[in-house]
Design a protein around this motif. Structure first.
Motif, PDB file in Angstrom:
ATOM      1  N   GLU A 152       0.821  -1.219   0.000  1.00 28.10           N
ATOM      2  CA  GLU A 152       0.000   0.000   0.000  1.00 28.10           C
ATOM      3  C   GLU A 152       0.854   1.269   0.000  1.00 28.10           C
ATOM      4  O   GLU A 152       0.515   2.277  -0.636  1.00 28.10           O
ATOM      5  N   ARG A 181      -9.651   3.097 -11.411  1.00 30.28           N
ATOM      6  CA  ARG A 181      -9.689   1.968 -10.476  1.00 30.28           C
ATOM      7  C   ARG A 181     -10.236   2.431  -9.120  1.00 30.28           C
ATOM      8  O   ARG A 181     -11.030   1.752  -8.480  1.00 30.28           O
ATOM      9  N   MET A 182      -9.800   3.607  -8.701  1.00 30.59           N
ATOM     10  CA  MET A 182     -10.289   4.147  -7.423  1.00 30.59           C
ATOM     11  C   MET A 182     -11.796   4.398  -7.474  1.00 30.59           C
ATOM     12  O   MET A 182     -12.513   4.172  -6.501  1.00 30.59           O
ATOM     13  N   ARG A 183     -12.258   4.870  -8.642  1.00 31.56           N
ATOM     14  CA  ARG A 183     -13.703   5.129  -8.774  1.00 31.56           C
ATOM     15  C   ARG A 183     -14.487   3.828  -8.680  1.00 31.56           C
ATOM     16  O   ARG A 183     -15.528   3.749  -8.029  1.00 31.56           O
ATOM     17  N   ILE A 184     -13.976   2.786  -9.353  1.00 31.97           N
ATOM     18  CA  ILE A 184     -14.652   1.484  -9.323  1.00 31.97           C
ATOM     19  C   ILE A 184     -14.724   0.974  -7.876  1.00 31.97           C
ATOM     20  O   ILE A 184     -15.722   0.428  -7.429  1.00 31.97           O
ATOM     21  N   ASN A 185     -13.630   1.195  -7.125  1.00 31.03           N
ATOM     22  CA  ASN A 185     -13.577   0.710  -5.740  1.00 31.03           C
ATOM     23  C   ASN A 185     -14.159   1.712  -4.740  1.00 31.03           C
ATOM     24  O   ASN A 185     -14.051   1.511  -3.530  1.00 31.03           O
ATOM     25  N   ASN A 186     -14.714   2.814  -5.282  1.00 34.14           N
ATOM     26  CA  ASN A 186     -15.248   3.880  -4.417  1.00 34.14           C
ATOM     27  C   ASN A 186     -14.237   4.405  -3.404  1.00 34.14           C
ATOM     28  O   ASN A 186     -14.573   4.730  -2.270  1.00 34.14           O
ATOM     29  N   THR A 187     -12.966   4.416  -3.808  1.00 33.96           N
ATOM     30  CA  THR A 187     -11.930   4.968  -2.926  1.00 33.96           C
ATOM     31  C   THR A 187     -11.865   6.470  -3.158  1.00 33.96           C
ATOM     32  O   THR A 187     -11.764   6.900  -4.309  1.00 33.96           O
TER      33      THR A 187
END
Length: 331
Positions: A77, A170-176
Motif C-alpha cells: 500500500e 480503479r479508485m472510482r470502481i472501488n469507491n476509494t
C-alpha cells in the motif's frame, strides 16, 4: 525572453525571392508604438510566463520509478500511495502546460489581427511598421518548437498521465476517495490526454488557432495570413544564409532562434495555405530553407528537420517537388 537576440531580422520588401532584404527589423530592441501597445501588453503577459514553462518542462523527470515499483508490488500500500502522490503532483504540472497552450492560442489570435489587417498594402509593411508585434509572433513560434522538442524526447509525460487515469478509474470502481482528483476532472483529463497524444502539441495548437483565425475572418483574404507567414520564413532564411547579416548575431542562441522561427512559420503556412508550403505555387523557397537547415551542425537541427518531415500537412502530396522530398529524407 531572448536578451541576446542580436540584430535579428532583415525583411524582404516583396515576395520575390530574388530581392535582397532592405530594411532592418530589430528583433532585439523593437518597442511597441502607441498603436501596437494594447495588443503588445496582452501578449507580453503570456510570453513572460513562457520561459518558466520551458524550464519546468525541461526539469520534468517523471514518476517512472515510483510507478514501476507500485506495479511490481501491487499489494504494498505504501508504494501505491507513493506513486499516486508523485503522479498527482506531476499531473498538476501537465495541466498547467495545457492551460498555457490555451493562453498562447489567444495570444496568437491577438497578434494575427493587426499583422494581417488591411491597414497596409502588403505583409512586409506590416512587419516593418509593427516590429514589436512581429517580434512577439517570432517568440511564440520559438517557444512552440522548443516546447515540442522537449515533449517529444520525454516519454514520461504520457506514461505518467496514463498511469494517473488508470489509477483514478480503479479508485472510482472501488469507491476509494481520490485525493488529487479535484486537480483534473474527467472532461479536463480527456482534453489534456488529447493534447499530449499529439507528437507536437503546441504546434498543433498554433496550427488550429491560425486555421480558426482564417475561417472566422471570412472578409479577410487568406493571402493576408499566408503572405505574412511566407515573408517571415523568407526573412529568417536570408538572415541565416547571408554571412554579413549572420555575423551581426551577438550569440549562437540567435541562430537557433532564427532557425526555429523559420521552421515554425513554414509548418503554419503548410496548414493554413490551401495547397501548402511544398507546392509550386508556394511563396516559400523550400529548397533554400532546407539548405539553410542542412548547413547547420547536424545535431542542432535534427529536431527541426523532423518537425518538417513529420508534422507538416502536405509534404507527402503528389504535387510536392521530388527534390524537396529527397532533400528532407537524407539523414
Amino acid at each position: 525572453m531572448h536578451r541576446n537576440m542580436g540584430n535579428l531580422l532583415k525583411v524582404l520588401t516583396c515576395t520575390d525571392l530574388e530581392q535582397e532584404p532592405n530594411f532592418f527589423l530589430d528583433f532585439e530592441n523593437a518597442q511597441p508604438t502607441d498603436a501596437e501597445r494594447e495588443v503588445w501588453e496582452q501578449v507580453d503577459l503570456v510570453l513572460k510566463d513562457a520561459r518558466g514553462v520551458l524550464d519546468e518542462l525541461q526539469a520534468y523527470k517523471g514518476a517512472g520509478q515510483e510507478i514501476r515499483e507500485a506495479i511490481q508490488n501491487p499489494s504494498d500500500e505504501a508504494l501505491q500511495e507513493a506513486a499516486w502522490a508523485a503522479v498527482v503532483h506531476l499531473v498538476g504540472k501537465l495541466k498547467k502546460f495545457y492551460q498555457f497552450s490555451q493562453r498562447l492560442e489567444a495570444a496568437l489570435h491577438s497578434l494575427l489581427g493587426p499583422l494581417t489587417s488591411e491597414t497596409y498594402d502588403d505583409p512586409t509593411q506590416h512587419l516593418e511598421r509593427e516590429q514589436a508585434l512581429a517580434k512577439q509572433f517570432a517568440e511564440i513560434l520559438h517557444f512552440t518548437l522548443r516546447f515540442d522538442e522537449l515533449k517529444m524526447t520525454n516519454p514520461a509525460i504520457q506514461n505518467d498521465f496514463s498511469y494517473y487515469r488508470r489509477t483514478l478509474s480503479r479508485m472510482r470502481i472501488n469507491n476509494t476517495p481520490a485525493e488529487g482528483e479535484n486537480e483534473v476532472n474527467n472532461e479536463m483529463a480527456n482534453r489534456i490526454s488529447l493534447f499530449y497524444a499529439d507528437a507536437t502539441p503546441m504546434l498543433k495548437t498554433l496550427s488550429d488557432s491560425t486555421t480558426k483565425f482564417v475561417s472566422e475572418n471570412k472578409n479577410l483574404p487568406i493571402e493576408n495570413t499566408t503572405d505574412c507567414l511566407s515573408t517571415m520564413a523568407s526573412v529568417c532564411k536570408v538572415m541565416l544564409e547571408t554571412p554579413e547579416y549572420r555575423s551581426r548575431f551577438t550569440s549562437e542562441e540567435t541562430v537557433s532562434f532564427c532557425l526555429r522561427v523559420m521552421v515554425g512559420v513554414i509548418i503554419l503556412y503548410d496548414y493554413v495555405h490551401p495547397v501548402g508550403a511544398f507546392s509550386k505555387s508556394s511563396k516559400i523557397d523550400m529548397k533554400g530553407c532546407i539548405k539553410v537547415l542542412r548547413d547547420q551542425p547536424p545535431n542542432s537541427v535534427e529536431g527541426l528537420l523532423n518537425a518538417l518531415r513529420y508534422t507538416t500537412k502536405h509534404l507527402n502530396d503528389e504535387s510536392t517537388n521530388k527534390t524537396i522530398k529527397s532533400m528532407l529524407q537524407q539523414q
